[in-house]
Scaffold this active site. Structure first.
Site, PDB file in Angstrom:
ATOM      1  N   CYS A   1       0.789  -1.138   0.044  1.00  0.00           N
ATOM      2  CA  CYS A   1      -0.010   0.075  -0.120  1.00  0.00           C
ATOM      3  C   CYS A   1       0.830   1.290  -0.187  1.00  0.00           C
ATOM      4  CB  CYS A   1      -1.007   0.070   1.186  1.00  0.00           C
ATOM      5  SG  CYS A   1      -1.988  -1.313   1.468  1.00  0.00           S
TER       6      CYS A   1
ATOM      7  N   GLY B   1       1.424  -0.127  -5.071  1.00  0.00           N
ATOM      8  CA  GLY B   1       0.355  -0.680  -5.125  1.00  0.00           C
ATOM      9  C   GLY B   1      -0.455  -0.397  -6.484  1.00  0.00           C
TER      10      GLY B   1
ATOM     11  N   ASN C   1      -1.327   1.569   5.733  1.00  0.00           N
ATOM     12  CA  ASN C   1      -0.299   0.768   5.072  1.00  0.00           C
ATOM     13  C   ASN C   1       0.318   0.158   6.199  1.00  0.00           C
ATOM     14  OD1 ASN C   1       2.960   1.663   3.932  1.00  0.00           O
ATOM     15  ND2 ASN C   1       1.889  -0.100   3.467  1.00  0.00           N
ATOM     16  N   GLY C   2       0.366  -1.315   5.883  1.00  0.00           N
ATOM     17  CA  GLY C   2       1.001  -2.082   6.935  1.00  0.00           C
ATOM     18  C   GLY C   2       0.194  -3.341   7.079  1.00  0.00           C
TER      19      GLY C   2
ATOM     20  N   TYR D   1      14.608  -1.975  -1.788  1.00  0.00           N
ATOM     21  CA  TYR D   1      13.665  -2.228  -3.072  1.00  0.00           C
ATOM     22  C   TYR D   1      12.402  -1.336  -3.287  1.00  0.00           C
ATOM     23  CZ  TYR D   1      10.304  -4.925  -6.319  1.00  0.00           C
ATOM     24  OH  TYR D   1       9.602  -5.192  -7.547  1.00  0.00           O
TER      25      TYR D   1
END
Ligand code: SF4
Length: 487
Positions: A20, A46, A124-125, A264
């Site tokens: 996300c 995302g 997010n998570g 990344y």
């Protein structure tokens, strides 16, 4: 409404994928337009779907949620005209390739109407005790609308007895375990929170008299916002037209930011913890060349994420850098629903070897990670088909041997190449002349920890490499996941 979506990159299932990106703006006219631009800059986090919730004093809350890229949906002026107001938040999420068919009600932000007014939340998570929380909440009468972990936050807020939304949010997030960065809004407030360990990123920016919250700094740049600072681990910021209030709802703990964001996930033009992601990746290549030199003719990146590390490797080793593999930039989900025949072409649809450079050469290939190893093997075949004499892989992360439970899509442990094979066995399996990964200490040095990893108190989350989870993944343990035995 439900609709089956193809994975964002149907030929690229051999990478870990961030799930996300989140964004919020307050204090500018038509904030939703800024949120759309911010989400576009966060699209790498995302690609399955995106959503925006906004508030206007006369028109109340409005929202739009769509499958697909931000640029294909939130550029429609008719749609954007339905999202007025000076306050908006948004979310992009990753496609769960091979998982459950996504449904539009799973697309965030989630919205709840409380006695003191509405609130929307984008997360997010990953909440590592979400199953247990969901069971408890359902037993106590909550009716869930989605399959998403993140909806627990709204239900926990609804059950809180606190008098304000930020206070209810504090209550809710104290019950939540795992990794979370959250952007939320009420009618008048933009709220940002990071979990006590700060596993996932969140930054604060300013645009004119307005404020911005974003997963990454690259999404501040796109709207011309000025980077102010990171929201700190364990911090909640409550932003109104009066300015930014900072709160500390959680017990203080040493931070454990996700080290893979450096390798990344984040965009190379973002700044994390005051460090350029691009420069860190270049530094990883330098460390890798120091740790694992090899005699060769060319250093080639596996594009695009291997590029800065390959530049660093070339710089340190003195071996010329070359674009030996070219990526087709237009391989998105817009291509086609892949047929079996096209699927078999696999990685060739996305990457092509620059034969004129490769033929007769000893080639060092620099990639960011090896997950299942399927792509690495195909790339090696393409390089040999193009006439390379030798192929040496250098990997800009340590072996990925453990799944992530903190908001990153990872295969089960058995499918991770490094979970079942030693480095030498992986080299045999990939049939390359040599294969080396950067060490965990080398990676820590590259992100600025001169002494390497502090084994007693690691400075980052590195669980996918070390198996040391900073927050016990309790739902997974209940389902039978076995933690690494203590040494
Ligand atoms: S397990 Fe790996 S990918 Fe997940 S948060 Fe930790 S370092 Fe990042």
């Amino acid at each position: 409404m439900s609709r089956q979506m193809p994975p964002a990159h149907p030929f690229d299932d051999d990478k870990l994928k961030e799930e996300c990106g989140i964004y919020g703006v307050i204090g500018v006219a038509d904030a939703a337009n800024f949120v759309a631009l911010g989400l576009h800059a966060l699209q790498h986090r995302g690609q399955e779907a995106g959503g925006i919730v906004c508030h206007h004093p006369d028109h109340g809350f409005n929202n739009a949620r769509r499958f697909g890229y931000v640029r294909d949906n939130f550029t429609d002026q008719n749609l954007m005209a339905t999202l007025p107001g000076p306050l908006a938040i948004g979310h992009v999420r990753y496609s769960t390739a091979g998982g459950k068919a996504p449904v539009i009600r799973d697309v965030q932000p989630f919205f709840g109407e409380f006695s003191m007014g509405g609130a929307a939340v984008a997360h997010n998570g990953n909440i590592t005790n979400a199953d247990a929380l969901r069971r408890e909440l359902i037993e106590r009468g909550s009716i869930f609308q989605s399959n998403s972990d993140s909806e627990c936050i709204i239900h926990l807020m609804a059950r809180s007895l606190q008098k304000t939304i930020p206070d209810r949010m504090e209550d809710a997030l104290r019950r939540v375990e795992g990794a979370f960065s959250v952007v939320a809004m009420t009618r008048t407030k933009l709220i940002g929170v990071r979990d006590p360990l700060g596993v996932r990123p969140l930054v604060l920016g300013q645009i004119g008299d307005g404020w911005v919250l974003s997963s990454e700094t690259c999404a501040l740049d796109i709207i011309g916002a000025r980077y102010v600072r990171e929201v700190e681990p364990g911090e909640m910021v409550v932003i109104t037209d009066q300015g930014v209030e900072s709160r500390r709802p959680f017990r203080k703990q040493p931070s454990r930011f996700c080290i893979f964001e450096h390798v990344y996930f984040s965009r190379p033009d973002s700044i994390i913890g005051g460090r350029s992601v691009y420069e860190t990746r270049r530094q990883i290549g330098i460390e890798l060349a120091k740790e694992s030199p090899v005699d060769a003719d060319l250093v080639c990146p596996v594009p695009d994420s291997g590029t800065p590390a390959a530049i660093g490797f070339s710089h340190e080793s003195g071996i010329p850098y070359a674009m030996g593999i070219i990526r087709n930039q237009y391989m998105g989900r817009t291509f086609i629903e892949p047929t079996e025949q096209i699927r078999n072409m696999g990685v060739r649809l996305k990457l092509n070897v620059n034969r004129a450079l490769i033929e007769g050469k000893r080639v060092i290939l620099v990639d960011d990670s090896v997950v299942r190893g399927t792509t690495s093997r195909k790339i090696k075949e393409m390089i040999l088909d193009a006439g390379a004499k030798e192929v040496h892989f250098r990997i800009a992360s340590p072996p990925t041997a453990w799944p992530c439970f903190y908001g990153v899509d990872t295969p089960e442990r058995e499918k991770l190449l490094a979970a079942t094979m030693s480095e030498e066995e992986m080299r045999d399996h990939l049939q390359v002349d040599s294969l080396r990964f950067i060490s965990l200490d080398g990676l820590y040095r590259a992100v600025g920890e001169a002494e390497g990893r502090n084994a007693k108190c690691p400075q980052y989350c590195d669980a996918c490499f070390s198996g040391e989870y900073p927050v016990a993944p309790s739902d997974q343990i209940e389902k039978g996941f076995t933690l690494k035995a203590a040494e």
